[in-house]
Each structure stands twice: as structure tokens, then as C-alpha cells.
Scaffold this motif. Structure first.
Motif, PDB file in Angstrom:
ATOM      1  N   ALA A   1      -8.545  15.803  -4.375  1.00 25.50           N
ATOM      2  CA  ALA A   1      -8.252  14.431  -5.138  1.00 25.50           C
ATOM      3  C   ALA A   1      -7.758  14.792  -6.586  1.00 25.50           C
ATOM      4  N   GLY A   2      -6.829  13.858  -7.146  1.00 24.48           N
ATOM      5  CA  GLY A   2      -6.266  14.153  -8.421  1.00 24.48           C
ATOM      6  C   GLY A   2      -5.155  15.193  -8.234  1.00 24.48           C
ATOM      7  N   GLY A   3      -4.512  15.583  -7.164  1.00 21.99           N
ATOM      8  CA  GLY A   3      -3.528  16.253  -7.171  1.00 21.99           C
ATOM      9  C   GLY A   3      -2.178  15.772  -7.464  1.00 21.99           C
ATOM     10  N   LEU A   4      -1.207  16.663  -6.969  1.00 18.68           N
ATOM     11  CA  LEU A   4       0.315  16.164  -7.291  1.00 18.68           C
ATOM     12  C   LEU A   4       0.458  14.837  -6.307  1.00 18.68           C
ATOM     13  N   LEU A   5      -0.203  14.802  -5.019  1.00 13.10           N
ATOM     14  CA  LEU A   5       0.085  13.508  -4.241  1.00 13.10           C
ATOM     15  C   LEU A   5      -1.408  13.070  -4.109  1.00 13.10           C
ATOM     16  N   PRO A   6      -1.534  11.866  -4.100  1.00 13.25           N
ATOM     17  CA  PRO A   6      -2.757  11.110  -4.164  1.00 13.25           C
ATOM     18  C   PRO A   6      -3.493  11.428  -2.518  1.00 13.25           C
ATOM     19  N   ARG A   7      -4.698  11.693  -2.717  1.00 10.72           N
ATOM     20  CA  ARG A   7      -5.319  12.033  -1.185  1.00 10.72           C
ATOM     21  C   ARG A   7      -5.689  10.606  -0.711  1.00 10.72           C
ATOM     22  N   PRO A   8      -5.115  10.498   0.463  1.00 11.14           N
ATOM     23  CA  PRO A   8      -5.359   9.382   1.501  1.00 11.14           C
ATOM     24  C   PRO A   8      -6.804   9.002   1.472  1.00 11.14           C
TER      25      PRO A   8
ATOM     26  N   ARG B   1      -5.554  18.032   9.653  1.00 14.29           N
ATOM     27  CA  ARG B   1      -6.258  18.901   8.992  1.00 14.29           C
ATOM     28  C   ARG B   1      -5.519  18.911   7.603  1.00 14.29           C
ATOM     29  N   GLY B   2      -4.333  18.844   7.633  1.00 13.84           N
ATOM     30  CA  GLY B   2      -3.793  18.892   6.047  1.00 13.84           C
ATOM     31  C   GLY B   2      -3.993  17.616   5.378  1.00 13.84           C
ATOM     32  N   PHE B   3      -4.109  16.550   5.687  1.00 11.81           N
ATOM     33  CA  PHE B   3      -4.522  15.415   5.006  1.00 11.81           C
ATOM     34  C   PHE B   3      -6.017  15.388   4.394  1.00 11.81           C
ATOM     35  N   SER B   4      -6.831  16.029   5.400  1.00 13.69           N
ATOM     36  CA  SER B   4      -8.385  16.317   5.316  1.00 13.69           C
ATOM     37  C   SER B   4      -8.663  17.130   4.048  1.00 13.69           C
ATOM     38  N   GLU B   5      -7.769  18.193   4.133  1.00  9.49           N
ATOM     39  CA  GLU B   5      -8.116  19.134   2.952  1.00  9.49           C
ATOM     40  C   GLU B   5      -7.267  18.937   1.738  1.00  9.49           C
ATOM     41  N   MET B   6      -6.595  17.799   1.632  1.00 13.26           N
ATOM     42  CA  MET B   6      -5.894  17.519   0.208  1.00 13.26           C
ATOM     43  C   MET B   6      -6.840  17.224  -0.885  1.00 13.26           C
TER      44      MET B   6
ATOM     45  N   THR C   1       0.834  -1.330  -0.083  1.00 12.71           N
ATOM     46  CA  THR C   1      -0.056  -0.077  -0.056  1.00 12.71           C
ATOM     47  C   THR C   1       0.806   1.100  -0.091  1.00 12.71           C
ATOM     48  N   ASP C   2       0.424   2.403  -0.602  1.00 12.80           N
ATOM     49  CA  ASP C   2       1.184   3.560  -0.606  1.00 12.80           C
ATOM     50  C   ASP C   2       1.093   4.295   0.640  1.00 12.80           C
ATOM     51  N   VAL C   3       2.027   4.758   1.115  1.00 14.21           N
ATOM     52  CA  VAL C   3       1.877   5.295   2.363  1.00 14.21           C
ATOM     53  C   VAL C   3       2.503   6.727   2.252  1.00 14.21           C
ATOM     54  N   LEU C   4       1.862   7.769   2.806  1.00 14.14           N
ATOM     55  CA  LEU C   4       2.207   9.158   3.048  1.00 14.14           C
ATOM     56  C   LEU C   4       2.560   9.429   4.422  1.00 14.14           C
ATOM     57  N   VAL C   5       3.576   9.892   4.798  1.00 11.14           N
ATOM     58  CA  VAL C   5       3.866  10.155   6.123  1.00 11.14           C
ATOM     59  C   VAL C   5       3.969  11.685   6.415  1.00 11.14           C
ATOM     60  N   TRP C   6       3.257  11.900   7.382  1.00 10.19           N
ATOM     61  CA  TRP C   6       3.333  13.431   7.989  1.00 10.19           C
ATOM     62  C   TRP C   6       4.133  13.601   9.120  1.00 10.19           C
ATOM     63  N   PRO C   7       5.427  14.059   9.116  1.00  5.72           N
ATOM     64  CA  PRO C   7       6.369  14.059  10.317  1.00  5.72           C
ATOM     65  C   PRO C   7       5.861  15.076  11.410  1.00  5.72           C
TER      66      PRO C   7
ATOM     67  N   THR D   1     -12.483  14.579   7.368  1.00 10.02           N
ATOM     68  CA  THR D   1     -13.320  13.968   6.379  1.00 10.02           C
ATOM     69  C   THR D   1     -13.068  12.721   5.965  1.00 10.02           C
ATOM     70  N   ILE D   2     -11.808  12.136   6.029  1.00  5.86           N
ATOM     71  CA  ILE D   2     -11.172  10.780   5.806  1.00  5.86           C
ATOM     72  C   ILE D   2     -11.359  10.111   7.044  1.00  5.86           C
ATOM     73  N   PRO D   3     -11.796   8.867   6.720  1.00  4.11           N
ATOM     74  CA  PRO D   3     -11.841   8.009   8.046  1.00  4.11           C
ATOM     75  C   PRO D   3     -10.381   7.794   8.649  1.00  4.11           C
ATOM     76  N   ILE D   4     -10.438   7.741  10.188  1.00  7.51           N
ATOM     77  CA  ILE D   4      -9.208   7.884  10.814  1.00  7.51           C
ATOM     78  C   ILE D   4      -9.213   6.750  11.970  1.00  7.51           C
ATOM     79  N   ILE D   5      -7.908   6.227  12.141  1.00  5.99           N
ATOM     80  CA  ILE D   5      -7.806   5.404  12.943  1.00  5.99           C
ATOM     81  C   ILE D   5      -6.740   5.971  14.031  1.00  5.99           C
ATOM     82  N   SER D   6      -7.178   5.872  15.496  1.00  4.57           N
ATOM     83  CA  SER D   6      -6.177   6.443  16.468  1.00  4.57           C
ATOM     84  C   SER D   6      -5.490   5.244  17.062  1.00  4.57           C
ATOM     85  N   ALA D   7      -4.110   5.311  16.774  1.00  3.27           N
ATOM     86  CA  ALA D   7      -3.283   4.284  17.538  1.00  3.27           C
ATOM     87  C   ALA D   7      -2.455   5.012  18.596  1.00  3.27           C
ATOM     88  N   VAL D   8      -2.727   5.438  19.584  1.00  2.00           N
ATOM     89  CA  VAL D   8      -1.707   6.295  20.464  1.00  2.00           C
ATOM     90  C   VAL D   8      -1.713   5.159  21.926  1.00  2.00           C
TER      91      VAL D   8
END
Length: 493
Positions: free
Chosen positions: A213-220, A206-211, A183-189, A251-258
Motif C-alpha cells: 500500500a502507498g506504492g507507485l501504483l495503488p494496491r487494488p 500473486r503479484g497483485f496480492s504482494e503489492m 473506477t481505476d483499473v489495473l490490468v495485468w496482461p 489476500t485481496i478479495p477476488i472474483i472469478s469470472a471464467v
């Protein structure tokens, strides 16, 4: 009888003066304040206070102002911007803390206060009380409601991961995803602990949510917020309100793994799914299951803890050395506090000035109601109608003015000085001035005679004895417009 001022003793003198044996010279207020400041700072150079925060305020400059109180006493406290940025939790009223710093005085208010270098929650009980308070507030707003949860995609093509780029968490997630499903993975450090970690995590979600679709980087298709285990203090960044709201609004489904399975944060309640560990989050993200290399993960966590422990010890040694040196905060603290006081008073004054201006505008606007304007317009129309000019009045006034003008014109014509000249009279002038008597003529000697058809010049001489009839002019006078080379004729010779 006037009083005897010499009889007054020293307590009744009007002017202060030095006396013999007096070893207590008067101090200025600034000198006394500086002496008190040095005494307090030398005696209480390092103190730790336990108390409840009250009257908490964050100035525009970034400094924190608060009071620490218990059942019987209260003390003012200030924490400068540098220390406030290192604060590991969001300070607020009602939180019991342990503050470390030194006592000092503020001469501008004749008060003593504590300048806080470090502030920590007073035990796990105080931290849990703060957590429960924030949890109740967010739950009341519906951020943890089940109907807000979004279903996870069955096979996400791109997964966004918000975590530290150097920790073991991102390696565990990438390894498990590689084992289970490519799977493609985008890491936001981001930082996952300490000052500024909460803001970076919220900005990443918020940055992932506002990306788009069809941009330079794929929207997660799925986002994982992950962090390794630790104490409640280590995980506190994921209990911050800014992080919880960002996760709930994603707006994207999110998993909390803290944290580990027993660690629970408010981020877990706001997420669409909670994973007991970051590895379990990777297992939830893709449909294929595989075993996690537990040994490698544990060694990575131990190495990370060892590095953090060594850094903490080095930081403590550095802090101990830094306390022995004067800091800019110590030198500039009174000026900073005076600046904050002036800023607060300015804001208060501007608000009062704006309120007064609004009240004045309301009073002035009350007089501009439509009924009052119509009433003024009606009265003005009535006055205009009364002042309106009628034709007969204008004609009568014009006739009166014509008669008066004709009368003035006739009177003006009768006063024309050249009119008598038409009847044979002459006007005598000397040097431009009218001659009215014999004395003036004799004094002038030379005069000008003005006739109907011109003017001539003449000289004045004594009158010869004899009858008046014998006095005849020797020759007729010449007009001034005919130039002559000889001398002027004598009119009376």
C-alpha cells in the motif's frame, strides 16, 4: 591321447571364418540396431495410440518420460521439451490420453518406444475424471471451505483485472465499470489459453496480492480473474493447481469470472465470489448496475473464435509440412535420452554415496560417547601418575651422571696427544700423517718435529757408522715460526 581337431565339423570350430557360398556376413550390434531403427521408423512414421499414462517422470532437461498401457500391453513413450511446453494439461499417472507421434528404437536399452509430438486427453470423460480427482484433492486441503471466503468491498477505489489484454473480456469489464461507476483499473496482461497460461495467471494474482500500500501504483481493493467462454479444453488453464492455490492464497478479495454461466472451473471454487460472466463480475464489483452491450460482446467473441480458427488451420498446415523435414529432435533424440539416463544415474549414485557417508559418520560418532571419553581420560591420568618423577630419583640420576662425566673427562685428558710433549717427547709427522716407523721416515725424507713449544722441519738421511755417542747434531734446529733463507738442518748429520 590328444583329440583330432581336424575331425571337427563347421559347428565345432573355435575361430569363425568365411566359407564358400556364405552370403550372410556378420553384423555388429550397432549395425543391427541402426537397421531395426530405420525399419521401425519407416513402417510406423505416424501413429496414434490410446492408453493410460503410467510411470510419468519429468526430467530436469524438461523432457517427459512415461508409459502408455492398456489391459494387455505397455509401451514406453518420450516427449521432448518442445512438445512438453505445448502440452495443454498437466500429465500425470492414471490419465487416459491419445498420443500422436512415431515409433522408434532406443539402442541403449534394446527397446522400442513412441516419440510423442502431441498428446490429448481421450475424450471429455477422461478430462472430467482428471478434474474430479484434482478437485477432491484441493477440497480435502480446505481450499474451497466457506470460512476462507472474504467479503467484497462495497466501493473499491482500484480494481485489478487478470485477463488477456487483447480479448473481448477486458473491454467488457472496462465498459461495464465505466457505465456503472468510474473506477481505476489495473490490468495485468496474461495468456488465458494454451501452454504457459496457468503460470502467467498465477503469477499475476500473486503479484497483485504482494503489492504494498502507498506504492507507485495503488494496491487494488478487489481483483477480477476473467476469461471468455469456451470448451473445457479452452478453460483448462483455470483448473490447474497452481492457479487454484494462487487464488486461494490471495489476500485481496477476488472474483472469478471464467467462462460463461454454465462453465465451472476450480478457480471459481477457490475465489471469494463466482461471477457467471466477466460482465457480471464487473456488476458485482461496483454498486451501480447497467445493461451490458450483448451484441458487441458476442461479435467480439465470434471474431476471436474466427481468428483462432484460422490460426489453428495454418498451424495444422505448418505441422504437416514440418513432418516431412528432419527435425533436431529426431537427430538428437538418442543423445538426449542417454544424457537423461546418465543424469538420473548420477543423482542415484550421489544419494547412495551420501547415505554411506552418513552411516560411516554415525559409526564413528558412536565411539565418542561421554562415558567412553571419561574412561579413557581416567586411564590416562593413572598412567601419568605412575610416570610422575620424584626428586630423590632425579638427584640420584644426576649424581650418577656427574660421576660418569668426571670419569670420561679424566680418560679424555689422558688421551691428549700433546700431553707427552710436556715430558720432552716429540711427535714426528710427514705431510700431516703420523710417522710410526723408520721405514715411514726414510720414505718421507722430509718430516716435521712437534715439540712442547713449537715445531721444526728436518730431513732424514742414512745413519753414519760409529758409536752412538759420536752422533751429535751439527747445530740446534730452528723453529718453524722463525723463517730462514738457508736450507733445512739435518737432524741426524
Amino acid at each position: 591321447m590328444s583329440p583330432d581337431y581336424d575331425a571337427y565339423d563347421s559347428s565345432g570350430r573355435l575361430l569363425a571364418e568365411e566359407r564358400a557360398g556364405d552370403n550372410a556376413p556378420p553384423l555388429t550390434v550397432s549395425e543391427l540396431s541402426a537397421s531395426l531403427k530405420r525399419t521401425v521408423e519407416d513402417r510406423f512414421g505416424h501413429v496414434r495410440l490410446r492408453g493410460e499414462i503410467s510411470g510419468f517422470k519429468r526430467a530436469a532437461s524438461g523432457h517427459l518420460y512415461l508409459c502408455l498401457k492398456d489391459d494387455n500391453a505397455v509401451i514406453d513413450g518420450v516427449m521432448w521439451k518442445g512438445g512438453a511446453q505445448r502440452l495443454a494439461f498437466a500429465a500425470q499417472d492414471g490419465v487416459e490420453v491419445i498420443a500422436t507421434g512415431k515409433l522408434t528404437t532406443y539402442p541403449g536399452r534394446s527397446k522400442y518406444q513412441i516419440v510423442i509430438d502431441r498428446m490429448e486427453l481421450a475424450g471429455e470423460g477422461a478430462l472430467m475424471a482428471l478434474l474430479e480427482k484434482l478437485k477432491g484433492k484441493l477440497a480435502g486441503e480446505g481450499l474451497f471451505a466457506p470460512e476462507r471466503k472474504k467479503p467484497l468491498p462495497f466501493l473499491p477505489r482500484t480494481i485489478g483485472v487478470v485477463t488477456s489484454p487483447t480479448g473481448a473480456v477486458i473491454r467488457d469489464i472496462l465498459h461495464r465499470l465505466s457505465d456503472r461507476c468510474p473506477t481505476d483499473v489495473l490490468v495485468w496482461p496474461v495468456l488465458v489459453q494454451g501452454q504457459g497460461a496457468a503460470e502467467q495467471v498465477a503469477r499475476a494474482v500473486r503479484g497483485f496480492s504482494e503489492m504494498a500500500a502507498g506504492g507507485l501504483l495503488p494496491r487494488p481493493d478487489l481483483v477480477i480473474v476473467a476469461r471468455g467462454g469456451g470448451s473445457i479444453e479452452d478453460l483448462w488453464s483455470f483448473n490447474e493447481e497452481i492457479v487454484v492455490r494462487a487464488v486461494a492464497d490471495c489476500t485481496i478479495p477476488i472474483i472469478s469470472a471464467v467462462g460463461h454461466e454454465t462453465d465451472t472451473t476450480l478457480c471459481d471454487y477457490a475465489a471469494d465470489r463466482r461471477a457467471p460472466t466477466p460482465t457480471a463480475a464487473a456488476e458485482m464489483a461496483v454498486p451501480v448496475r447497467a445493461e451490458l452491450l450483448a451484441g458487441l460482446s458476442e461479435m467480439s467473441l465470434r471474431a476471436g473464435r474466427a481468428v483462432r480458427r484460422g490460426a489453428a488451420q495454418a498451424r495444422e498446415r505448418l505441422d504437416m509440412q514440418a513432418r516431412l523435414m528432419p527435425t533436431p529432435d529426431t537427430l538428437l533424440s538418442p543423445q538426449r535420452q542417454r544424457l537423461d539416463d546418465a543424469s538420473m544415474r548420477l543423482q542415484h549414485g550421489l544419494r547412495h554415496r551420501l547415505a554411506d557417508a552418513r552411516a560411516h559418520l554415525s559409526e564413528a560418532g558412536a565411539a565418542l560417547r561421554p562415558p567412553l571419553l571419561k574412561q579413557h581420560l581416567t586411564r590416562a591420568a593413572e598412567r601419568l601418575d605412575r610416570l610422575r618423577l620424584r626428586p630423590d630419583y632425579l638427584m640420584r640420576a644426576l649424581s650418577d651422571r656427574s660421576v660418569a662425566l668426571d670419569r670420561v673427562s679424566r680418560h679424555f685428558a689422558s688421551l691428549d696427544p700433546d700431553l707427552p710433549l710436556q715430558r720432552g717427547y716429540a711427535r714426528i709427522t710427514a705431510q700431516g700423517q703420523l710417522v710410526k716407523s723408520v721405514e715411514e721416515a726414510q720414505a718421507a725424507a722430509a718430516v716435521t718435529l712437534h715439540f712442547r713449544d713449537g715445531a721444526v722441519e728436518a730431513t732424514v738421511g742414512p745413519l753414519e757408522p760409529g758409536p752412538a755417542a759420536d752422533i751429535l747434531p751439527a747445530r740446534s734446529p730452528r723453529r718453524t715460526r722463525e723463517p730462514t733463507a738457508g736450507r733445512q738442518q739435518d737432524l741426524f748429520s
